[in-house]
Design an enzyme around this catalytic site. Structure first.
Site, PDB file in Angstrom:
ATOM      1  N   GLU A 169       6.840 -22.395   8.846  1.00 41.12           N
ATOM      2  CA  GLU A 169       7.417 -21.003   9.669  1.00 41.12           C
ATOM      3  C   GLU A 169       8.842 -21.887   9.880  1.00 41.12           C
ATOM      4  O   GLU A 169       8.910 -21.450  11.086  1.00 41.12           O
ATOM      5  CB  GLU A 169       6.272 -20.777  10.619  1.00 41.12           C
ATOM      6  CG  GLU A 169       5.751 -21.412  11.694  1.00 41.12           C
ATOM      7  CD  GLU A 169       4.681 -21.012  12.162  1.00 41.12           C
ATOM      8  OE1 GLU A 169       4.240 -21.689  13.272  1.00 41.12           O
ATOM      9  OE2 GLU A 169       4.214 -20.450  11.330  1.00 41.12           O
ATOM     10  N   GLU A 186       0.071  -1.458  -0.348  1.00 35.55           N
ATOM     11  CA  GLU A 186      -0.307  -0.269   0.612  1.00 35.55           C
ATOM     12  C   GLU A 186       0.559   1.504  -0.043  1.00 35.55           C
ATOM     13  O   GLU A 186       0.264   2.213  -0.060  1.00 35.55           O
ATOM     14  CB  GLU A 186      -0.492   0.057   1.725  1.00 35.55           C
ATOM     15  CG  GLU A 186      -2.126  -1.046   0.707  1.00 35.55           C
ATOM     16  CD  GLU A 186      -3.081  -1.001   1.980  1.00 35.55           C
ATOM     17  OE1 GLU A 186      -2.329  -0.471   3.113  1.00 35.55           O
ATOM     18  OE2 GLU A 186      -4.322  -1.481   2.153  1.00 35.55           O
TER      19      GLU A 186
END
Length: 303
Positions: free
Chosen positions: A115, A84
């Site tokens: 992970e 953004e």
């Protein structure tokens, strides 16, 4: 073995008792009650957040990149914030980036085992040709995710600025980060579902970090996004409105000067407020590292 009992993110919430027996309104009320707590938890950590931002600004130069590293929800939030920044502040996509355990596919499909790979976190951050000019911020609610720890360890080893956003106290990630932020939001309404309060807290903090950095870099003037890209009709009209609001001029003048300024809002504002031509405005902005806010405020103070 991982002792989940030690993680506040894995505790059961008393507000969840018999939640499955409640009607929709009551479930929503309980979720909302928990959500209300998040902003107050973040407020307690404003000093820590400001330390990270000041650490970023202290080293920031034309080669600096801010890189978020996370897994699961945390990784997705980092990528969201990074994605953004270009449309909001006109920066190149390279300036703020996000990487997630499991790669791009993990944005849309869960890759929970990714992970656990500490070495892969190191390899992924190394593949970005990291330098001491860069900033790496690790994101993990638990503060123990191996992938993120591997990335931060490597960033530390080459002298990059490192920070972290976790929702657990005294985590391993916090201990190895130069600027740790620990915002403990308490147990989730659905035990262990850290996409809820923990994710909300991380999103709020990421907003604070990127927005404050961009403000300090001159991407905002009087609350307006002055590096807006005039890439469509709506954005061109927004640019004119920004010029009108920050200079006090009428629509016709904003329209004319924006064209003269090559659709560059900062140049147009400078031309109007300092009553100069495009060439002079461009030179002055360059002298102030394109920070129109600093340029205008300093000239106003001298006037």
């Amino acid at each position: 073995m991982i002792d989940l009992n030690r993680l506040s993110t894995e505790e059961n919430n008393k507000n969840s008792k018999d939640i499955e027996l409640q009607d929709s309104f009551e479930i929503l009320r309980r979720i909302n009650d928990e959500d209300k707590k998040v902003a107050f938890c973040v407020e307690k950590k404003l000093k820590d957040i400001s330390k990270l931002i000041d650490g970023i600004l202290k080293v920031y130069n034309e080669n600096t990149r801010i890189i978020y590293v996370g897994s699961g929800t945390s990784g997705r939030l980092g990528i969201l914030d990074a994605s953004e920044c270009p449309p909001t502040y006109g920066v190149s996509p390279e300036k703020v980036q996000g990487i997630i355990a499991g790669g791009k596919e993990a944005m849309f499909f869960a890759k929970e085992n990714a992970e656990d790979n500490r070495e892969q976190g190191k390899k992924d951050i190394m593949s970005m040709n990291l330098t001491s000019n860069d900033v790496v911020i690790g994101l993990t609610a638990s503060g123990r995710t191996p992938y993120v720890i591997g990335a931060i360890e490597y960033a530390d080893s080459i002298g990059a600025v490192t920070g972290s956003i976790t929702c657990s106290e005294n985590s391993e990630l916090s201990r190895i980060s130069q600027y740790p932020i620990e915002v403990v939001v308490g147990p989730e309404i659905v035990t262990g579902s850290t996409r809820m309060k923990s994710g909300t807290a991380q999103k709020m903090i990421l907003n604070m970090i990127s927005t404050t950095v961009m403000i300090k870099l001159g991407k905002v003037f009087s609350g307006y996004m002055v590096d807006v890209k005039t890439s469509n009709y709506k954005l061109i009209e927004r640019a004119k409105r920004i010029i009108m609001e920050t200079t006090g001029c009428k629509y016709e003048k904003a329209d004319m000067i924006l064209i003269e300024a090559g659709n560059n809002v900062k140049t147009a504002i400078t031309m109007i407020l300092l009553n100069i031509d495009k060439e002079t405005a461009t030179k002055k902005l360059k002298k102030y590292d394109n920070n129109v806010a600093r340029l205008i405020h300093e000239h106003t103070d001298k006037a």
